[in-house]
Design a protein around this motif. Sequence first.
Motif, mmCIF file in Angstrom:
data_model
loop_
_atom_site.group_PDB
_atom_site.id
_atom_site.type_symbol
_atom_site.label_atom_id
_atom_site.label_comp_id
_atom_site.label_asym_id
_atom_site.label_seq_id
_atom_site.Cartn_x
_atom_site.Cartn_y
_atom_site.Cartn_z
ATOM 1 N N GLY A 47 0.844 -1.180 0.000
ATOM 2 C CA GLY A 47 0.000 0.000 0.000
ATOM 3 C C GLY A 47 0.882 1.232 0.000
ATOM 4 O O GLY A 47 2.061 1.172 -0.354
ATOM 5 N N MET A 48 0.305 2.328 0.422
ATOM 6 C CA MET A 48 1.028 3.595 0.480
ATOM 7 C C MET A 48 1.554 3.807 1.897
ATOM 8 O O MET A 48 0.831 3.594 2.871
ATOM 9 N N VAL A 49 2.803 4.239 2.008
ATOM 10 C CA VAL A 49 3.385 4.533 3.317
ATOM 11 C C VAL A 49 2.769 5.842 3.812
ATOM 12 O O VAL A 49 2.824 6.860 3.123
ATOM 13 N N GLU A 50 2.150 5.797 4.985
ATOM 14 C CA GLU A 50 1.514 6.995 5.536
ATOM 15 C C GLU A 50 2.567 8.040 5.876
ATOM 16 O O GLU A 50 3.615 7.722 6.446
ATOM 17 N N LYS A 51 2.263 9.277 5.543
ATOM 18 C CA LYS A 51 3.174 10.380 5.869
ATOM 19 C C LYS A 51 3.267 10.532 7.382
ATOM 20 O O LYS A 51 2.269 10.460 8.084
ATOM 21 N N GLY A 52 4.482 10.707 7.870
ATOM 22 C CA GLY A 52 4.717 10.891 9.294
ATOM 23 C C GLY A 52 4.747 9.605 10.100
ATOM 24 O O GLY A 52 4.851 9.651 11.317
ATOM 25 N N SER A 53 4.668 8.454 9.437
ATOM 26 C CA SER A 53 4.609 7.196 10.184
ATOM 27 C C SER A 53 5.958 6.498 10.326
ATOM 28 O O SER A 53 6.083 5.575 11.120
ATOM 29 N N LEU A 54 6.961 6.931 9.590
ATOM 30 C CA LEU A 54 8.262 6.263 9.614
ATOM 31 C C LEU A 54 8.994 6.567 10.913
ATOM 32 O O LEU A 54 9.206 7.723 11.268
ATOM 33 N N GLN A 55 9.362 5.504 11.633
ATOM 34 C CA GLN A 55 10.118 5.635 12.878
ATOM 35 C C GLN A 55 11.367 4.777 12.758
ATOM 36 O O GLN A 55 11.278 3.577 12.495
ATOM 37 N N ARG A 56 12.523 5.394 12.957
ATOM 38 C CA ARG A 56 13.794 4.670 12.893
ATOM 39 C C ARG A 56 14.375 4.551 14.293
ATOM 40 O O ARG A 56 14.327 5.494 15.070
ATOM 41 N N SER A 57 14.952 3.404 14.581
ATOM 42 C CA SER A 57 15.625 3.207 15.855
ATOM 43 C C SER A 57 16.956 3.950 15.825
ATOM 44 O O SER A 57 17.655 3.949 14.811
ATOM 45 N N ALA A 58 17.299 4.572 16.928
ATOM 46 C CA ALA A 58 18.538 5.354 16.989
ATOM 47 C C ALA A 58 19.779 4.470 17.032
ATOM 48 O O ALA A 58 20.842 4.877 16.571
ATOM 49 N N LEU A 115 19.158 -0.945 13.042
ATOM 50 C CA LEU A 115 18.571 -0.776 11.715
ATOM 51 C C LEU A 115 17.065 -1.038 11.718
ATOM 52 O O LEU A 115 16.458 -1.191 10.658
ATOM 53 N N ASP A 116 16.461 -1.075 12.899
ATOM 54 C CA ASP A 116 15.024 -1.333 12.998
ATOM 55 C C ASP A 116 14.235 -0.108 12.549
ATOM 56 O O ASP A 116 14.542 1.019 12.938
ATOM 57 N N VAL A 117 13.229 -0.350 11.718
ATOM 58 C CA VAL A 117 12.314 0.711 11.300
ATOM 59 C C VAL A 117 10.888 0.214 11.470
ATOM 60 O O VAL A 117 10.621 -0.990 11.459
ATOM 61 N N ARG A 118 9.999 1.162 11.634
ATOM 62 C CA ARG A 118 8.579 0.871 11.799
ATOM 63 C C ARG A 118 7.831 1.923 10.999
ATOM 64 O O ARG A 118 8.140 3.108 11.080
ATOM 65 N N PHE A 119 6.857 1.489 10.217
ATOM 66 C CA PHE A 119 6.059 2.432 9.446
ATOM 67 C C PHE A 119 4.672 1.851 9.238
ATOM 68 O O PHE A 119 4.428 0.675 9.497
ATOM 69 N N VAL A 120 3.768 2.700 8.798
ATOM 70 C CA VAL A 120 2.378 2.302 8.598
ATOM 71 C C VAL A 120 2.065 2.379 7.111
ATOM 72 O O VAL A 120 2.421 3.345 6.438
ATOM 73 N N VAL A 121 1.403 1.338 6.621
ATOM 74 C CA VAL A 121 0.998 1.269 5.222
ATOM 75 C C VAL A 121 -0.524 1.294 5.179
ATOM 76 O O VAL A 121 -1.186 0.656 6.000
ATOM 77 N N THR A 122 -1.068 2.033 4.219
ATOM 78 C CA THR A 122 -2.518 2.172 4.124
ATOM 79 C C THR A 122 -3.005 1.933 2.704
ATOM 80 O O THR A 122 -2.250 2.105 1.744
ATOM 81 N N ASP A 123 -4.260 1.528 2.599
ATOM 82 C CA ASP A 123 -4.937 1.501 1.303
ATOM 83 C C ASP A 123 -6.046 2.554 1.304
ATOM 84 O O ASP A 123 -6.951 2.516 0.498
ATOM 85 N N PHE A 124 -5.947 3.490 2.240
ATOM 86 C CA PHE A 124 -6.858 4.615 2.444
ATOM 87 C C PHE A 124 -8.196 4.196 3.036
ATOM 88 O O PHE A 124 -9.078 5.022 3.192
#
Length: 155
Positions: free
Chosen positions: A58-69, A72-81
């Motif tokens: 789907g589309m990566v939601e704006k503002g949802s990307l979180q990177r571990s300091a 290399l872990d990342v977390r993000f939200v994907v949507t189909d609206f």
Amino acid sequence: MNPLRKKRLLIIAALLAGVGLAMTLALGALKENINLFYTPSQIANGEAPLDTRIRAGGMVEKGSLQRSADSLDVRFVVTDFNKSVTITYRGILPDLFREGQGIVALGKLNAQGVVVADEVLAKHDEKYMPPEVTKALRDSGQAAPGGSSTPAKQG
């Protein structure tokens, strides 16, 4: 029973057993390599199997990307609206990965409804969007932003 007929019967039985074994092995290998595509709505509605390798896109939601300091872990939200699903990934994201862009993640859905991805695929140019993502967006009534379901021409 005639010895010649008995020999032919044994050969046919051996051939059938060999073909059966080959088919069993081939189907087993194919079953392990099938990755079905699920939209965030399908995942949220419980249609995707748990602990089975799937493709989620789907589309990566704006503002949802979180990177571990510190990793290399990342977390993000994907949507189909319509609905959204959280995806976690450990590794380096593709260079073309951005918020607001279409992606496909390969991984397993856990009991918390989070897709734990082991691979993330991003569109390869500004005009391409994975066909599954384009179809999911079209089905949800959203237009794919600047996207097309066909690859850009080579040349």
